[in-house]
Design a protein around this motif. Structure first.
Motif, PDB file in Angstrom:
ATOM      1  N   ALA A   1       2.320 -11.889   8.436  1.00  0.00           N
ATOM      2  CA  ALA A   1       3.657 -11.698   8.997  1.00  0.00           C
ATOM      3  C   ALA A   1       4.148 -10.283   8.732  1.00  0.00           C
ATOM      4  O   ALA A   1       3.936  -9.719   7.656  1.00  0.00           O
ATOM      5  CB  ALA A   1       4.626 -12.702   8.385  1.00  0.00           C
ATOM      6  N   SER A   2       4.830  -9.705   9.706  1.00  0.00           N
ATOM      7  CA  SER A   2       5.418  -8.375   9.522  1.00  0.00           C
ATOM      8  C   SER A   2       6.358  -8.358   8.331  1.00  0.00           C
ATOM      9  O   SER A   2       6.423  -7.371   7.580  1.00  0.00           O
ATOM     10  CB  SER A   2       6.169  -7.953  10.783  1.00  0.00           C
ATOM     11  N   SER A   3       7.090  -9.445   8.140  1.00  0.00           N
ATOM     12  CA  SER A   3       8.075  -9.506   7.069  1.00  0.00           C
ATOM     13  C   SER A   3       7.444  -9.536   5.687  1.00  0.00           C
ATOM     14  O   SER A   3       8.132  -9.325   4.684  1.00  0.00           O
ATOM     15  CB  SER A   3       8.966 -10.742   7.261  1.00  0.00           C
ATOM     16  N   ALA A   4       6.132  -9.820   5.610  1.00  0.00           N
ATOM     17  CA  ALA A   4       5.464  -9.898   4.310  1.00  0.00           C
ATOM     18  C   ALA A   4       5.180  -8.528   3.724  1.00  0.00           C
ATOM     19  O   ALA A   4       4.847  -8.413   2.533  1.00  0.00           O
ATOM     20  CB  ALA A   4       4.159 -10.680   4.440  1.00  0.00           C
ATOM     21  N   LEU A   5       5.297  -7.486   4.531  1.00  0.00           N
ATOM     22  CA  LEU A   5       4.927  -6.148   4.094  1.00  0.00           C
ATOM     23  C   LEU A   5       6.165  -5.376   3.664  1.00  0.00           C
ATOM     24  O   LEU A   5       6.992  -4.992   4.488  1.00  0.00           O
ATOM     25  CB  LEU A   5       4.197  -5.417   5.220  1.00  0.00           C
ATOM     26  N   GLY A   6       6.278  -5.163   2.338  1.00  0.00           N
ATOM     27  CA  GLY A   6       7.402  -4.404   1.816  1.00  0.00           C
ATOM     28  C   GLY A   6       7.065  -2.938   1.687  1.00  0.00           C
ATOM     29  O   GLY A   6       6.104  -2.428   2.273  1.00  0.00           O
TER      30      GLY A   6
ATOM     31  N   THR B   1       6.195   6.249   4.463  1.00  0.00           N
ATOM     32  CA  THR B   1       7.628   6.440   4.227  1.00  0.00           C
ATOM     33  C   THR B   1       8.443   6.323   5.505  1.00  0.00           C
ATOM     34  O   THR B   1       9.618   5.967   5.469  1.00  0.00           O
ATOM     35  CB  THR B   1       7.882   7.824   3.587  1.00  0.00           C
ATOM     36  N   ASP B   2       7.816   6.629   6.653  1.00  0.00           N
ATOM     37  CA  ASP B   2       8.518   6.519   7.928  1.00  0.00           C
ATOM     38  C   ASP B   2       8.333   5.157   8.579  1.00  0.00           C
ATOM     39  O   ASP B   2       8.727   4.960   9.733  1.00  0.00           O
ATOM     40  CB  ASP B   2       8.050   7.618   8.890  1.00  0.00           C
ATOM     41  N   GLY B   3       7.727   4.202   7.856  1.00  0.00           N
ATOM     42  CA  GLY B   3       7.512   2.863   8.383  1.00  0.00           C
ATOM     43  C   GLY B   3       6.215   2.690   9.128  1.00  0.00           C
ATOM     44  O   GLY B   3       5.900   1.572   9.567  1.00  0.00           O
ATOM     45  N   THR B   4       5.436   3.770   9.289  1.00  0.00           N
ATOM     46  CA  THR B   4       4.161   3.674   9.990  1.00  0.00           C
ATOM     47  C   THR B   4       3.218   2.716   9.271  1.00  0.00           C
ATOM     48  O   THR B   4       3.099   2.762   8.037  1.00  0.00           O
ATOM     49  CB  THR B   4       3.488   5.061  10.086  1.00  0.00           C
ATOM     50  N   LEU B   5       2.565   1.850  10.042  1.00  0.00           N
ATOM     51  CA  LEU B   5       1.625   0.891   9.465  1.00  0.00           C
ATOM     52  C   LEU B   5       0.270   1.548   9.267  1.00  0.00           C
ATOM     53  O   LEU B   5      -0.288   2.139  10.195  1.00  0.00           O
ATOM     54  CB  LEU B   5       1.483  -0.322  10.392  1.00  0.00           C
ATOM     55  N   HIS B   6      -0.262   1.457   8.056  1.00  0.00           N
ATOM     56  CA  HIS B   6      -1.589   1.963   7.746  1.00  0.00           C
ATOM     57  C   HIS B   6      -2.494   0.793   7.363  1.00  0.00           C
ATOM     58  O   HIS B   6      -2.033  -0.200   6.783  1.00  0.00           O
ATOM     59  CB  HIS B   6      -1.542   2.954   6.575  1.00  0.00           C
TER      60      HIS B   6
ATOM     61  N   GLY C   1       5.063   5.932   0.107  1.00  0.00           N
ATOM     62  CA  GLY C   1       4.236   5.785   1.300  1.00  0.00           C
ATOM     63  C   GLY C   1       2.756   5.996   1.084  1.00  0.00           C
ATOM     64  O   GLY C   1       1.981   5.970   2.051  1.00  0.00           O
ATOM     65  N   THR C   2       2.333   6.184  -0.159  1.00  0.00           N
ATOM     66  CA  THR C   2       0.924   6.419  -0.470  1.00  0.00           C
ATOM     67  C   THR C   2       0.395   5.273  -1.320  1.00  0.00           C
ATOM     68  O   THR C   2       1.045   4.862  -2.295  1.00  0.00           O
ATOM     69  CB  THR C   2       0.745   7.746  -1.235  1.00  0.00           C
ATOM     70  N   LEU C   3      -0.769   4.755  -0.942  1.00  0.00           N
ATOM     71  CA  LEU C   3      -1.413   3.694  -1.721  1.00  0.00           C
ATOM     72  C   LEU C   3      -2.208   4.350  -2.849  1.00  0.00           C
ATOM     73  O   LEU C   3      -3.126   5.149  -2.598  1.00  0.00           O
ATOM     74  CB  LEU C   3      -2.335   2.872  -0.818  1.00  0.00           C
ATOM     75  N   VAL C   4      -1.856   4.022  -4.096  1.00  0.00           N
ATOM     76  CA  VAL C   4      -2.447   4.681  -5.255  1.00  0.00           C
ATOM     77  C   VAL C   4      -3.337   3.696  -6.001  1.00  0.00           C
ATOM     78  O   VAL C   4      -2.845   2.696  -6.545  1.00  0.00           O
ATOM     79  CB  VAL C   4      -1.360   5.234  -6.201  1.00  0.00           C
ATOM     80  N   CYS C   5      -4.632   3.970  -6.027  1.00  0.00           N
ATOM     81  CA  CYS C   5      -5.569   3.089  -6.711  1.00  0.00           C
ATOM     82  C   CYS C   5      -5.201   2.990  -8.191  1.00  0.00           C
ATOM     83  O   CYS C   5      -5.037   4.005  -8.882  1.00  0.00           O
ATOM     84  CB  CYS C   5      -7.002   3.601  -6.553  1.00  0.00           C
TER      85      CYS C   5
ATOM     86  N   LEU D   1      -8.386   1.972   9.581  1.00  0.00           N
ATOM     87  CA  LEU D   1      -8.648   1.036  10.676  1.00  0.00           C
ATOM     88  C   LEU D   1      -7.432   1.001  11.594  1.00  0.00           C
ATOM     89  O   LEU D   1      -6.292   1.148  11.133  1.00  0.00           O
ATOM     90  CB  LEU D   1      -8.904  -0.375  10.126  1.00  0.00           C
ATOM     91  N   PRO D   2      -7.629   0.787  12.904  1.00  0.00           N
ATOM     92  CA  PRO D   2      -6.484   0.624  13.802  1.00  0.00           C
ATOM     93  C   PRO D   2      -5.646  -0.586  13.368  1.00  0.00           C
ATOM     94  O   PRO D   2      -6.189  -1.647  13.036  1.00  0.00           O
ATOM     95  CB  PRO D   2      -7.128   0.396  15.170  1.00  0.00           C
ATOM     96  N   ALA D   3      -4.347  -0.414  13.360  1.00  0.00           N
ATOM     97  CA  ALA D   3      -3.438  -1.489  12.964  1.00  0.00           C
ATOM     98  C   ALA D   3      -2.250  -1.517  13.913  1.00  0.00           C
ATOM     99  O   ALA D   3      -1.916  -0.503  14.536  1.00  0.00           O
ATOM    100  CB  ALA D   3      -2.972  -1.297  11.524  1.00  0.00           C
ATOM    101  N   PHE D   4      -1.596  -2.678  13.994  1.00  0.00           N
ATOM    102  CA  PHE D   4      -0.491  -2.839  14.939  1.00  0.00           C
ATOM    103  C   PHE D   4       0.510  -3.823  14.363  1.00  0.00           C
ATOM    104  O   PHE D   4       0.130  -4.879  13.831  1.00  0.00           O
ATOM    105  CB  PHE D   4      -1.018  -3.351  16.281  1.00  0.00           C
TER     106      PHE D   4
END
Length: 336
Positions: free
Chosen positions: A58-63, A83-88, A109-113, A131-134
């Motif tokens: 769900a879109s709502s699951a992504l904080g 940070t701009d809401g773009t889905l990665h 906005g950065t995923l930090v291992c 990967l392409p995401a939507f």
């Protein structure tokens, strides 16, 4: 078979069943639910293009501070927002030493291992490839060309839904020991509704099924949603399968006309015993042109848990149906 003419819409959405038929005295549907009809509709659905897109939640699951992680066709996938809401999106395995990126935080906005601090901003880096995401506003999708093996599409085939401002949406997620085709086959068998789910559906009649030049393979159903006692909401609904892993039920007449229920089946990969696992993601988008529905939109935060609960109750049974179908298929005993 063409659908029968519909009845005029009642002034009130509720009806009172004046002569309710007991469960065991309703009209049997097994003669109409021909295995060959369901099988052929399933085959045609599987031949429709998906462009290698898979629903992953769900879109709502992504904080903003944590990613969403899924396994799709035995591949770990991670998704987060910039940070701009773009889905990665991309592989869920850190390219450095294999850390599970699902457990890593998102910072600015950065995923930090969380093992060694490798930072991913969604672009190619250190052997990690996006990967392409939507994000369609209700569901999240990811494209896996290697898993799908089809001609890629730039975007997923998203069913038409009510306008976001005019609807209330909720998403149910569950998992079953079966393959996506077993979930789709369940949805392409509307005849089981009032028999298998008597707590939710009554007076169900399939008034139209695929045949002739019906390119959409429509199953048209007149059914009443059970509320309490003899109070019901009668509607006409149409089931279609626009893709190999998707079935859409759309209310075409009666209360909530235009509302949709989208069922998406995503292969996860085998469990520890080698049995296939499939995720069911079901998006319910309710709408109504009645003036009182504005109150429902206002009360959406309260309604969503109730909508998910209703879907979960149905899928408790329908996943058992899908799992049973896979078990019989895998042992060569499925009669269909």
């Amino acid at each position: 078979m063409n659908p029968e003419p519909s009845a005029p819409r009642a002034r009130l959405p509720l009806s009172l069943r004046r002569r309710p038929v007991p469960w065991d005295r309703q009209q049997p549907t097994w003669r109409d639910a021909k295995p060959s009809l369901i099988t052929e509709a399933l085959k045609r659905a599987q031949a429709r293009p998906s462009g290698n897109w898979y629903v992953v939640g769900a879109s709502s699951a992504l904080g903003s501070d944590r990613p969403v992680a899924r396994t799709v066709a035995d591949r770990e996938v991670v998704l987060w927002r910039g940070t701009d809401g773009t889905l990665h999106a991309g592989p869920g395995i850190c390219p450095h030493l294999g850390a599970p990126l699902a457990d890593s935080p998102v910072r600015r906005g950065t995923l930090v291992c969380h093992w060694h601090g490798l930072a991913l901003d969604g672009t190619s880096f250190a052997g990690w490839e996006p990967l392409p995401a939507f994000d369609d506003g209700v569901l999240l999708w990811v494209r896996l060309d290697e898993a799908g093996g089809e001609e890629p599409l730039a975007e997923p085939v998203v069913p038409v839904r009510p306008a976001p401002a005019g609807g209330v949406s909720a998403v149910y997620e569950g998992t079953g020991l079966c393959e996506p085709e077993d979930v789709v086959a369940n949805r392409l068998d509307p005849w089981h509704g009032a028999w298998f789910h008597p707590y939710s559906f009554v007076d169900l009649t399939v008034v139209g099924s695929p045949g002739g030049d019906d390119a959409e393979d429509r199953f048209t159903v007149d059914v009443s949603f059970k509320l309490a006692g003899r109070l019901v909401v009668p509607v006409r609904a149409v089931f279609t399968a626009p893709g190999p892993r998707t079935v859409v039920m759309r209310i075409t007449e009666g209360e909530g006309a235009g509302s949709v229920v989208e069922t998406h089946a995503t292969p996860l990969g085998p469990d520890e015993l080698g049995r296939p696992r499939t995720a069911v993601t079901e998006a319910v988008v309710a709408a109504s042109d009645r003036p009182g529905f504005a109150v429902a939109r206002w009360a959406a935060p309260v309604l969503r848990p109730a909508m998910r609960h209703a879907a979960a109750r149905l899928w408790r049974d329908d996943l058992a149906y899908a799992e049973r179908r896979w078990h019989l298929r895998s042992t060569g005993r499925f009669p269909g």
